[in-house]
Write a protein that holds these residues in place. Structure first.
Motif, PDB file in Angstrom:
ATOM      1  N   LEU A   9     -85.396 -27.118 -32.432  1.00 46.56           N
ATOM      2  CA  LEU A   9     -84.878 -27.119 -31.053  1.00 46.56           C
ATOM      3  C   LEU A   9     -83.989 -28.336 -30.799  1.00 46.56           C
ATOM      4  O   LEU A   9     -82.968 -28.246 -30.111  1.00 46.56           O
ATOM      5  CB  LEU A   9     -86.026 -27.070 -30.045  1.00 46.56           C
ATOM      6  N   LEU A  27     -84.522 -17.298 -19.130  1.00 47.10           N
ATOM      7  CA  LEU A  27     -83.114 -16.981 -19.387  1.00 47.10           C
ATOM      8  C   LEU A  27     -82.546 -15.979 -18.391  1.00 47.10           C
ATOM      9  O   LEU A  27     -81.354 -15.988 -18.108  1.00 47.10           O
ATOM     10  CB  LEU A  27     -82.937 -16.442 -20.818  1.00 47.10           C
ATOM     11  N   ALA A  55     -87.724 -11.861 -34.598  1.00 46.97           N
ATOM     12  CA  ALA A  55     -86.542 -11.625 -33.754  1.00 46.97           C
ATOM     13  C   ALA A  55     -85.358 -11.961 -34.653  1.00 46.97           C
ATOM     14  O   ALA A  55     -85.019 -13.128 -34.867  1.00 46.97           O
ATOM     15  CB  ALA A  55     -86.576 -12.510 -32.522  1.00 46.97           C
ATOM     16  N   ILE A  92     -93.273 -11.830 -31.320  1.00 48.15           N
ATOM     17  CA  ILE A  92     -91.880 -11.596 -31.711  1.00 48.15           C
ATOM     18  C   ILE A  92     -91.171 -12.929 -31.593  1.00 48.15           C
ATOM     19  O   ILE A  92     -91.149 -13.511 -30.499  1.00 48.15           O
ATOM     20  CB  ILE A  92     -91.217 -10.547 -30.787  1.00 48.15           C
ATOM     21  N   GLY A  93     -90.633 -13.449 -32.695  1.00 50.12           N
ATOM     22  CA  GLY A  93     -90.071 -14.793 -32.593  1.00 50.12           C
ATOM     23  C   GLY A  93     -88.893 -15.053 -33.502  1.00 50.12           C
ATOM     24  O   GLY A  93     -88.786 -14.488 -34.598  1.00 50.12           O
ATOM     25  N   ASP A 120     -92.893 -18.909 -29.958  1.00 49.27           N
ATOM     26  CA  ASP A 120     -93.526 -19.168 -31.258  1.00 49.27           C
ATOM     27  C   ASP A 120     -94.406 -20.421 -31.223  1.00 49.27           C
ATOM     28  O   ASP A 120     -95.421 -20.499 -31.913  1.00 49.27           O
ATOM     29  CB  ASP A 120     -92.461 -19.333 -32.340  1.00 49.27           C
ATOM     30  N   GLU A 121     -93.997 -21.395 -30.403  1.00 47.98           N
ATOM     31  CA  GLU A 121     -94.748 -22.649 -30.308  1.00 47.98           C
ATOM     32  C   GLU A 121     -96.078 -22.469 -29.569  1.00 47.98           C
ATOM     33  O   GLU A 121     -96.921 -23.357 -29.569  1.00 47.98           O
ATOM     34  CB  GLU A 121     -93.899 -23.746 -29.650  1.00 47.98           C
ATOM     35  N   TYR A 164     -88.804  -6.343 -22.095  1.00 46.57           N
ATOM     36  CA  TYR A 164     -88.492  -7.686 -22.597  1.00 46.57           C
ATOM     37  C   TYR A 164     -88.394  -8.619 -21.390  1.00 46.57           C
ATOM     38  O   TYR A 164     -87.403  -8.602 -20.672  1.00 46.57           O
ATOM     39  CB  TYR A 164     -87.190  -7.647 -23.401  1.00 46.57           C
ATOM     40  N   GLY A 191     -81.982  -8.801 -30.339  1.00 47.34           N
ATOM     41  CA  GLY A 191     -82.531  -9.566 -29.216  1.00 47.34           C
ATOM     42  C   GLY A 191     -81.676 -10.784 -28.929  1.00 47.34           C
ATOM     43  O   GLY A 191     -80.532 -10.893 -29.409  1.00 47.34           O
ATOM     44  N   SER A 192     -82.237 -11.717 -28.185  1.00 47.41           N
ATOM     45  CA  SER A 192     -81.511 -12.966 -27.901  1.00 47.41           C
ATOM     46  C   SER A 192     -81.118 -13.630 -29.212  1.00 47.41           C
ATOM     47  O   SER A 192     -79.982 -14.102 -29.373  1.00 47.41           O
ATOM     48  CB  SER A 192     -82.397 -13.930 -27.109  1.00 47.41           C
ATOM     49  N   ILE A 208     -90.640 -26.482 -35.259  1.00 45.00           N
ATOM     50  CA  ILE A 208     -89.930 -25.945 -34.085  1.00 45.00           C
ATOM     51  C   ILE A 208     -89.302 -27.080 -33.274  1.00 45.00           C
ATOM     52  O   ILE A 208     -88.162 -26.958 -32.800  1.00 45.00           O
ATOM     53  CB  ILE A 208     -90.872 -25.076 -33.214  1.00 45.00           C
ATOM     54  N   TYR A 211     -87.367  -7.241 -34.820  1.00 40.13           N
ATOM     55  CA  TYR A 211     -86.884  -6.986 -33.455  1.00 40.13           C
ATOM     56  C   TYR A 211     -85.375  -7.219 -33.517  1.00 40.13           C
ATOM     57  O   TYR A 211     -84.924  -8.352 -33.708  1.00 40.13           O
ATOM     58  CB  TYR A 211     -87.577  -7.965 -32.518  1.00 40.13           C
ATOM     59  N   THR A 235     -88.138 -18.082 -34.826  1.00 39.32           N
ATOM     60  CA  THR A 235     -88.415 -19.012 -35.924  1.00 39.32           C
ATOM     61  C   THR A 235     -89.138 -18.324 -37.086  1.00 39.32           C
ATOM     62  O   THR A 235     -89.242 -18.891 -38.170  1.00 39.32           O
ATOM     63  CB  THR A 235     -89.230 -20.239 -35.448  1.00 39.32           C
ATOM     64  N   GLY A 247     -93.944 -14.215 -26.983  1.00 34.64           N
ATOM     65  CA  GLY A 247     -92.532 -14.474 -27.280  1.00 34.64           C
ATOM     66  C   GLY A 247     -92.171 -15.924 -27.533  1.00 34.64           C
ATOM     67  O   GLY A 247     -91.032 -16.211 -27.871  1.00 34.64           O
TER      68      GLY A 247
END
Ligand code: NAY
Length: 288
Positions: free
Chosen positions: A243, A138, A7, A202-203, A187-188, A133, A43-44, A239, A40, A205, A185
């Motif tokens: 975060l 969110l 992403a 799709i990530g 990653d963790e 998506y 995206g966000s 991660i 991707y 990180t 979506g």
């Protein structure tokens, strides 16, 4: 279309303008260093919802020009203005993007009929494939198995980017739709999703940790779960640190520490304080 997709984050200058040189460097880093299977775009993580339509088009153009056909490209075109979504879908399709994706429409608490109409309207106006998506945390939009099934009735809807921690629903979708593409979506949670036989991930990180994501996915596919768990553990250490420090800003600072001109985030996302920039540099040294 299987595999690990970054992403893509976007490089902006101090005034929030797209930094073309930096964006090209981020793309190259993902292809040459992280060696991901695809990108991707918008995206966000690309700060799509903070950008004008013109900026989004510019990003689509620059990324396609840099990538050519080296890796697969998915264009996220979702926008609350449905005319803009259609326009972006046509624009990305004309540029040669391999598939489209659109976030579920949000903010006005649309009912499912409205959500379905949104996807069908985009797809009536463009000759391309669509990946839903879904990111309920969110958007506030949660869909059940039957609703995914209704969206999948449109043959142009080829899959879903499933960004939710609901592994019950993920397993049900996988079982019911073996021929649709499911991308994990979060990653963790990549290993857990890979065990459920998703088609890829799709990530955000992956911009800095794509190689490990590829390892986790490949090891899981070979049923080498203990080894995959070790890589997921290191991934999650990183991660957790990202975060705690500020997601997109920290990814950009980690890239900068590796010589990639990743720039800044658009307002109202804030700048990292000096100590947080130092934290990001330490993450780059430790994990990348
Ligand atoms: C997007 O469109 O960029 C994504 O949704 C990518 C998925 C990411 N979600 C968000 C909201 O950024 O990679 C995840 C996420 O950053 C990661 O799992 C850390 O929680």
């Amino acid at each position: 279309m299987n595999g690990i997709y970054t992403a893509l984050i976007c490089s902006f200058d101090e005034n929030g303008k797209v930094n073309e040189k930096g964006l090209r460097e981020i793309v190259r880093h993902n292809i040459d260093v992280q060696k991901v299977d695809g990108l991707y775009v918008n995206g966000s993580s690309g700060e799509n919802f903070l950008m004008s339509a013109d900026q989004k088009k510019k990003v689509f153009e620059i990324v396609k020009d840099e990538v050519k056909d080296e890796v697969k490209l998915i264009a996220q075109v979702g926008a609350l203005d449905i005319d803009e979504a259609v326009e972006l879908a046509q624009f990305a399709t004309d540029l040669g993007y391999d598939a489209l994706s659109a976030v579920t429409p949000f903010y006005y608490r649309f009912d499912f009929e409205e959500v379905k109409d949104y996807y069908n309207t985009i797809l009536e106006n463009v000759d391309n494939k669509m990946i839903i998506y879904s990111i309920p945390a969110l958007t506030g939009v949660s869909m059940n198995l039957e609703q995914f099934a209704e969206l999948f009735e449109n043959e142009k809807v080829i899959g879903v980017k499933f960004t939710a921690p609901d592994f019950f629903l993920l397993e049900r979708i996988r079982h019911a739709f073996p021929d649709k593409l499911i991308y994990s979506g979060f990653d963790e949670m990549l290993l857990s999703a890979a065990v459920l036989n998703v088609d890829g991930a799709i990530g955000s990180t992956f911009n800095v940790n794509g190689q490990r994501a590829k390892q986790i996915y490949a090891l899981a596919k070979e049923s080498r779960i203990d080894e995959a768990r070790e890589v997921q553990k290191v991934t999650n250490d990183l991660i957790a640190e990202i975060l705690a420090n500020g997601l997109y800003q920290t990814i950009k600072e980690i890239l900068k520490a590796q010589g990639v001109d990743a720039g800044y985030c658009r307002k109202p996302m804030k700048r990292l304080t000096e100590d947080k920039v130092e934290n990001a540099k330490a993450m780059a040294a430790k994990y990348c």
